[in-house]
Scaffold this motif. Structure first.
Motif, PDB file in Angstrom:
ATOM      1  N   MET A  47      -0.839  -9.893   7.439  1.00  0.00           N
ATOM      2  CA  MET A  47      -1.801 -10.124   6.376  1.00  0.00           C
ATOM      3  C   MET A  47      -2.212  -8.808   5.726  1.00  0.00           C
ATOM      4  O   MET A  47      -2.423  -8.754   4.531  1.00  0.00           O
ATOM      5  N   LYS A  48      -2.306  -7.757   6.543  1.00  0.00           N
ATOM      6  CA  LYS A  48      -2.724  -6.469   6.014  1.00  0.00           C
ATOM      7  C   LYS A  48      -1.705  -5.930   5.008  1.00  0.00           C
ATOM      8  O   LYS A  48      -2.079  -5.366   3.979  1.00  0.00           O
ATOM      9  N   VAL A  49      -0.432  -6.148   5.287  1.00  0.00           N
ATOM     10  CA  VAL A  49       0.615  -5.655   4.394  1.00  0.00           C
ATOM     11  C   VAL A  49       0.586  -6.422   3.077  1.00  0.00           C
ATOM     12  O   VAL A  49       0.786  -5.840   2.002  1.00  0.00           O
ATOM     13  N   PHE A  50       0.327  -7.719   3.130  1.00  0.00           N
ATOM     14  CA  PHE A  50       0.202  -8.506   1.897  1.00  0.00           C
ATOM     15  C   PHE A  50      -0.958  -8.001   1.049  1.00  0.00           C
ATOM     16  O   PHE A  50      -0.836  -7.905  -0.176  1.00  0.00           O
ATOM     17  N   LEU A  51      -2.064  -7.672   1.676  1.00  0.00           N
ATOM     18  CA  LEU A  51      -3.211  -7.157   0.922  1.00  0.00           C
ATOM     19  C   LEU A  51      -2.896  -5.802   0.296  1.00  0.00           C
ATOM     20  O   LEU A  51      -3.360  -5.517  -0.818  1.00  0.00           O
ATOM     21  N   ILE A  52      -2.119  -4.985   0.977  1.00  0.00           N
ATOM     22  CA  ILE A  52      -1.690  -3.716   0.391  1.00  0.00           C
ATOM     23  C   ILE A  52      -0.814  -3.981  -0.824  1.00  0.00           C
ATOM     24  O   ILE A  52      -0.981  -3.359  -1.885  1.00  0.00           O
ATOM     25  N   ASN A  53       0.105  -4.921  -0.700  1.00  0.00           N
ATOM     26  CA  ASN A  53       0.977  -5.286  -1.820  1.00  0.00           C
ATOM     27  C   ASN A  53       0.160  -5.832  -2.980  1.00  0.00           C
ATOM     28  O   ASN A  53       0.392  -5.483  -4.136  1.00  0.00           O
ATOM     29  N   LEU A  54      -0.796  -6.683  -2.683  1.00  0.00           N
ATOM     30  CA  LEU A  54      -1.659  -7.240  -3.724  1.00  0.00           C
ATOM     31  C   LEU A  54      -2.479  -6.145  -4.399  1.00  0.00           C
ATOM     32  O   LEU A  54      -2.636  -6.141  -5.624  1.00  0.00           O
ATOM     33  N   GLY A  55      -2.994  -5.219  -3.618  1.00  0.00           N
ATOM     34  CA  GLY A  55      -3.751  -4.105  -4.181  1.00  0.00           C
ATOM     35  C   GLY A  55      -2.902  -3.233  -5.092  1.00  0.00           C
ATOM     36  O   GLY A  55      -3.357  -2.803  -6.163  1.00  0.00           O
ATOM     37  N   LEU A  56      -1.667  -2.976  -4.694  1.00  0.00           N
ATOM     38  CA  LEU A  56      -0.765  -2.200  -5.544  1.00  0.00           C
ATOM     39  C   LEU A  56      -0.471  -2.947  -6.849  1.00  0.00           C
ATOM     40  O   LEU A  56      -0.386  -2.334  -7.916  1.00  0.00           O
ATOM     41  N   ALA A  57      -0.314  -4.266  -6.759  1.00  0.00           N
ATOM     42  CA  ALA A  57      -0.056  -5.060  -7.964  1.00  0.00           C
ATOM     43  C   ALA A  57      -1.257  -5.025  -8.908  1.00  0.00           C
ATOM     44  O   ALA A  57      -1.099  -4.858 -10.122  1.00  0.00           O
ATOM     45  N   LEU A  58      -2.443  -5.154  -8.352  1.00  0.00           N
ATOM     46  CA  LEU A  58      -3.646  -5.104  -9.199  1.00  0.00           C
ATOM     47  C   LEU A  58      -3.838  -3.717  -9.802  1.00  0.00           C
ATOM     48  O   LEU A  58      -4.226  -3.586 -10.969  1.00  0.00           O
ATOM     49  N   LEU A  59      -3.558  -2.688  -9.028  1.00  0.00           N
ATOM     50  CA  LEU A  59      -3.651  -1.323  -9.531  1.00  0.00           C
ATOM     51  C   LEU A  59      -2.685  -1.120 -10.687  1.00  0.00           C
ATOM     52  O   LEU A  59      -3.048  -0.556 -11.727  1.00  0.00           O
ATOM     53  N   TRP A  60      -1.450  -1.588 -10.537  1.00  0.00           N
ATOM     54  CA  TRP A  60      -0.454  -1.473 -11.598  1.00  0.00           C
ATOM     55  C   TRP A  60      -0.915  -2.230 -12.849  1.00  0.00           C
ATOM     56  O   TRP A  60      -0.784  -1.734 -13.966  1.00  0.00           O
ATOM     57  N   MET A  61      -1.464  -3.417 -12.656  1.00  0.00           N
ATOM     58  CA  MET A  61      -1.883  -4.240 -13.784  1.00  0.00           C
ATOM     59  C   MET A  61      -3.016  -3.572 -14.557  1.00  0.00           C
ATOM     60  O   MET A  61      -3.002  -3.515 -15.788  1.00  0.00           O
TER      61      MET A  61
END
Length: 71
Positions: A1-15
């Protein structure tokens, strides 16, 4: 779950770092974030996030192929 949240955070940062936030830029960021997480998967030895996402993508591709062939 932690890795998914990191991925989601990177996606939001990019957006939000882009000129105009959109769903398309979120998807691009999610894909790039996944590539970064996959490249650094040794940092998360317990997580099987990358293998599960790749497995799900294979399943979705096989399902779509069967739907197209059946029609």
């Amino acid at each position: 779950m932690k890795v998914f949240l990191i991925n989601l955070g990177l996606a939001l940062l990019w957006m939000f770092l882009g000129a105009k936030p959109s769903f398309a830029s979120f998807l691009v960021g999610f894909g790039l974030g996944f590539l970064l997480v996959a490249a650094g998967r040794q940092l998360f030895p317990v997580s099987r996030y990358v293998e599960r996402v790749v497995g799900f993508a294979r399943f979705a591709g096989a399902l779509l192929r069967e739907l197209v062939v059946s029609n």
